[in-house]
Design a protein around this motif. Structure first.
Motif, PDB file in Angstrom:
ATOM      1  N   SER A 160       0.847  -1.320   0.007  1.00  0.00           N
ATOM      2  CA  SER A 160      -0.163  -0.034   0.127  1.00  0.00           C
ATOM      3  C   SER A 160       0.823   1.236   0.030  1.00  0.00           C
ATOM      4  N   LYS A 161       2.244   1.177   0.342  1.00  0.00           N
ATOM      5  CA  LYS A 161       2.834   2.104   0.335  1.00  0.00           C
ATOM      6  C   LYS A 161       4.001   2.217  -0.906  1.00  0.00           C
ATOM      7  N   LYS A 162       4.457   3.558  -1.166  1.00  0.00           N
ATOM      8  CA  LYS A 162       5.374   3.597  -2.235  1.00  0.00           C
ATOM      9  C   LYS A 162       6.790   3.272  -1.570  1.00  0.00           C
ATOM     10  N   LYS A 163       7.630   3.263  -2.456  1.00  0.00           N
ATOM     11  CA  LYS A 163       8.999   2.746  -2.260  1.00  0.00           C
ATOM     12  C   LYS A 163       9.716   3.777  -1.238  1.00  0.00           C
ATOM     13  N   GLY A 164      10.631   3.202  -0.442  1.00  0.00           N
ATOM     14  CA  GLY A 164      11.482   4.050   0.696  1.00  0.00           C
ATOM     15  C   GLY A 164      10.530   4.266   1.946  1.00  0.00           C
ATOM     16  N   GLN A 165       9.465   3.468   2.050  1.00  0.00           N
ATOM     17  CA  GLN A 165       8.655   4.013   3.286  1.00  0.00           C
ATOM     18  C   GLN A 165       8.346   2.587   4.069  1.00  0.00           C
ATOM     19  N   GLU A 166       9.286   1.468   3.834  1.00  0.00           N
ATOM     20  CA  GLU A 166       9.220  -0.092   4.522  1.00  0.00           C
ATOM     21  C   GLU A 166       9.622  -0.038   5.879  1.00  0.00           C
ATOM     22  N   GLU A 167      10.458   1.140   6.179  1.00  0.00           N
ATOM     23  CA  GLU A 167      10.878   0.898   7.631  1.00  0.00           C
ATOM     24  C   GLU A 167       9.936   1.014   8.776  1.00  0.00           C
ATOM     25  N   SER A 168       8.495   1.264   8.193  1.00  0.00           N
ATOM     26  CA  SER A 168       7.418   1.298   9.249  1.00  0.00           C
ATOM     27  C   SER A 168       6.797  -0.044   9.442  1.00  0.00           C
ATOM     28  N   ILE A 169       7.371  -1.167   8.774  1.00  0.00           N
ATOM     29  CA  ILE A 169       6.566  -2.380   8.865  1.00  0.00           C
ATOM     30  C   ILE A 169       6.782  -2.974  10.190  1.00  0.00           C
ATOM     31  N   LEU A 170       7.865  -2.925  10.723  1.00  0.00           N
ATOM     32  CA  LEU A 170       7.856  -3.387  12.132  1.00  0.00           C
ATOM     33  C   LEU A 170       6.959  -2.881  13.138  1.00  0.00           C
ATOM     34  N   LYS A 171       6.956  -1.523  13.070  1.00  0.00           N
ATOM     35  CA  LYS A 171       6.348  -0.717  13.907  1.00  0.00           C
ATOM     36  C   LYS A 171       4.980  -0.724  13.719  1.00  0.00           C
ATOM     37  N   LYS A 172       4.369  -1.064  12.332  1.00  0.00           N
ATOM     38  CA  LYS A 172       3.007  -1.191  12.050  1.00  0.00           C
ATOM     39  C   LYS A 172       2.465  -2.726  12.777  1.00  0.00           C
ATOM     40  N   MET A 173       3.491  -3.736  12.666  1.00  0.00           N
ATOM     41  CA  MET A 173       3.219  -5.062  13.100  1.00  0.00           C
ATOM     42  C   MET A 173       2.990  -5.067  14.589  1.00  0.00           C
ATOM     43  N   PHE A 174       4.032  -4.394  15.311  1.00  0.00           N
ATOM     44  CA  PHE A 174       3.961  -4.555  16.758  1.00  0.00           C
ATOM     45  C   PHE A 174       2.981  -3.555  17.517  1.00  0.00           C
ATOM     46  N   SER A 175       2.603  -2.730  16.565  1.00  0.00           N
ATOM     47  CA  SER A 175       1.341  -1.816  17.100  1.00  0.00           C
ATOM     48  C   SER A 175      -0.047  -2.081  16.812  1.00  0.00           C
ATOM     49  N   PHE A 176      -0.027  -3.382  16.231  1.00  0.00           N
ATOM     50  CA  PHE A 176      -1.354  -3.797  15.628  1.00  0.00           C
ATOM     51  C   PHE A 176      -1.938  -4.696  16.815  1.00  0.00           C
ATOM     52  N   PRO A 177      -3.132  -3.987  17.449  1.00  0.00           N
ATOM     53  CA  PRO A 177      -3.588  -4.575  18.491  1.00  0.00           C
ATOM     54  C   PRO A 177      -3.779  -6.087  18.537  1.00  0.00           C
ATOM     55  N   PRO A 178      -4.213  -7.006  17.447  1.00  0.00           N
ATOM     56  CA  PRO A 178      -4.493  -8.310  17.660  1.00  0.00           C
ATOM     57  C   PRO A 178      -3.361  -8.981  17.812  1.00  0.00           C
ATOM     58  N   LEU A 179      -2.019  -8.356  17.219  1.00  0.00           N
ATOM     59  CA  LEU A 179      -0.715  -9.182  17.431  1.00  0.00           C
ATOM     60  C   LEU A 179      -0.347  -8.937  19.099  1.00  0.00           C
ATOM     61  N   ILE A 180      -0.537  -7.824  19.630  1.00  0.00           N
ATOM     62  CA  ILE A 180      -0.515  -7.594  20.837  1.00  0.00           C
ATOM     63  C   ILE A 180      -1.215  -8.645  21.947  1.00  0.00           C
ATOM     64  N   ALA A 181      -2.435  -8.829  21.296  1.00  0.00           N
ATOM     65  CA  ALA A 181      -3.236  -9.403  22.380  1.00  0.00           C
ATOM     66  C   ALA A 181      -2.597 -10.859  22.161  1.00  0.00           C
ATOM     67  N   PHE A 182      -2.198 -11.487  20.898  1.00  0.00           N
ATOM     68  CA  PHE A 182      -1.624 -12.824  20.875  1.00  0.00           C
ATOM     69  C   PHE A 182      -0.410 -12.978  21.534  1.00  0.00           C
ATOM     70  N   ILE A 183       0.375 -12.119  21.435  1.00  0.00           N
ATOM     71  CA  ILE A 183       1.620 -12.199  22.453  1.00  0.00           C
ATOM     72  C   ILE A 183       1.346 -12.468  23.945  1.00  0.00           C
ATOM     73  N   ILE A 184       0.341 -11.696  24.385  1.00  0.00           N
ATOM     74  CA  ILE A 184      -0.118 -11.808  25.876  1.00  0.00           C
ATOM     75  C   ILE A 184      -0.660 -13.103  25.976  1.00  0.00           C
ATOM     76  N   GLY A 185      -1.648 -13.581  24.706  1.00  0.00           N
ATOM     77  CA  GLY A 185      -2.287 -14.899  25.189  1.00  0.00           C
ATOM     78  C   GLY A 185      -1.385 -16.120  25.140  1.00  0.00           C
ATOM     79  N   PHE A 186      -0.688 -16.071  24.200  1.00  0.00           N
ATOM     80  CA  PHE A 186       0.389 -17.175  23.948  1.00  0.00           C
ATOM     81  C   PHE A 186       1.291 -17.286  25.021  1.00  0.00           C
ATOM     82  N   SER A 187       1.693 -16.230  25.627  1.00  0.00           N
ATOM     83  CA  SER A 187       2.456 -16.206  26.818  1.00  0.00           C
ATOM     84  C   SER A 187       1.797 -17.001  27.963  1.00  0.00           C
TER      85      SER A 187
END
Length: 305
Positions: free
Chosen positions: A145-172
């Motif tokens: 969805s983004k243009k070239k050169g903006q890929e550095e925000s991927i990890l930030k997007k992933m780890f600020s995604f509420p369902p993933l945070i919930a998964f990490i807590i639940g799996f732990s």
């Protein structure tokens, strides 16, 4: 049966309220945000701590990862060959690579194989489909969805995604074998139960039938992959390669044949990946899947005893 009726009813409600002036144009955006920030994390936090971890979970949990990987290779190849836009490729990867293993999957599997089969379904859905959505799904949505050169925000997007945070807590919590108090866990369950009805209303609200002609060939290709090609791949893997003939095998094959995931469609729409097509994949895919799932059921029952 009531779950199937609810499924179609909510879809039709979403289509109907498009014509009601009281509902603003951004209604679907608000509903989608509620799903991603409240309902989906609640579902994860209710079910994940209750899972008993073991090596036997790896095969059912791998179904969604295989699906998404195969979808990525398949549509990336075709997209490069035919010069498709990044947004179109990303839309097809996400919507075709994520199956509706819970809302459609639960009533279908329960009707076919009973309560015992739901244990396998939960493993396919949570460590499988749910985690793929929260990690690879967000990664692909961000990249395409983004243009070239903006890929550095991927990890930030992933780890600020509420369902993933919930998964990490639940799996732990599952690892250390603790759960929430029963009252709170039941509250989370009730919040999670709102996911599918609201998601389907959102999909129906965004479904524009006038877009059918423009997107027909991509809709047909995406559904062919999701409903025919990928289930065949899983059937061949389990039956011919691994030689498995048990109940888990039947559940895995039928789950592989499920319609596109509602939340996957919402993720693609939120990132601007062909919203019309992503909603059509669900709106048309769910009804069509009941026919193709019936076909796969007869195949599975004939070959796997």
């Amino acid at each position: 049966m009531s779950s199937i009726i609810l499924l179609f009813l909510c879809l039709f409600i979403g289509i109907a309220i498009q014509r009601v002036p009281s509902f603003p144009k951004n209604t679907s955006l608000v509903l989608n945000q509620y799903i991603l920030f409240v309902a989906l994390p609640a579902m994860a936090l209710h079910y994940l701590p209750k899972i008993e971890l073991g090596w036997d979970l790896l095969l059912p949990a791998s179904i969604a990862w295989i699906a998404f990987g195969f979808s990525y290779l398949f549509f990336s190849f075709l997209g490069k060959k035919f010069g498709w836009s990044k947004k179109l490729i990303g839309c097809l990867i996400i919507t075709s690579g994520l199956g509706n293993t819970s809302f459609v999957g639960i009533p279908v599997i329960q009707a076919m194989y009973g309560e015992e089969a739901l244990k396998t379904l939960i493993i396919i859905d949570l460590p499988g489909t749910f985690v793929v959505l929260s990690t690879l799904g967000v990664m692909v949505a961000t990249l395409y969805s983004k243009k070239k050169g903006q890929e550095e925000s991927i990890l930030k997007k992933m780890f600020s995604f509420p369902p993933l945070i919930a998964f990490i807590i639940g799996f732990s919590m599952a690892i250390i074998k603790i759960d929430f108090p029963e009252v709170f866990s039941e509250t989370l369950k009730q919040l999670g139960a709102t996911l599918s009805p609201i998601a389907l209303i959102s999909v129906g609200f965004q479904l524009k039938f006038k877009a059918y002609g423009k997107h027909f060939k991509f809709l047909a290709l995406g559904l062919f992959f999701q409903l025919i090609l990928f289930p065949f791949l899983i059937f061949a893997l389990f039956y011919f390669v691994l030689g498995k003939h048990d109940l888990d095998t039947k559940v895995c094959i039928i789950e592989a044949a499920m319609a596109p995931m509602i939340t996957g469609s919402i993720l693609a729409s939120n990132y601007g990946l062909k919203p019309e097509l992503s909603n059509m994949m669900v709106g048309f895919g769910i009804p069509i899947s009941f026919v193709t799932i019936a076909g796969w059921y007869f195949v599975v029952e004939y070959f796997i005893i």
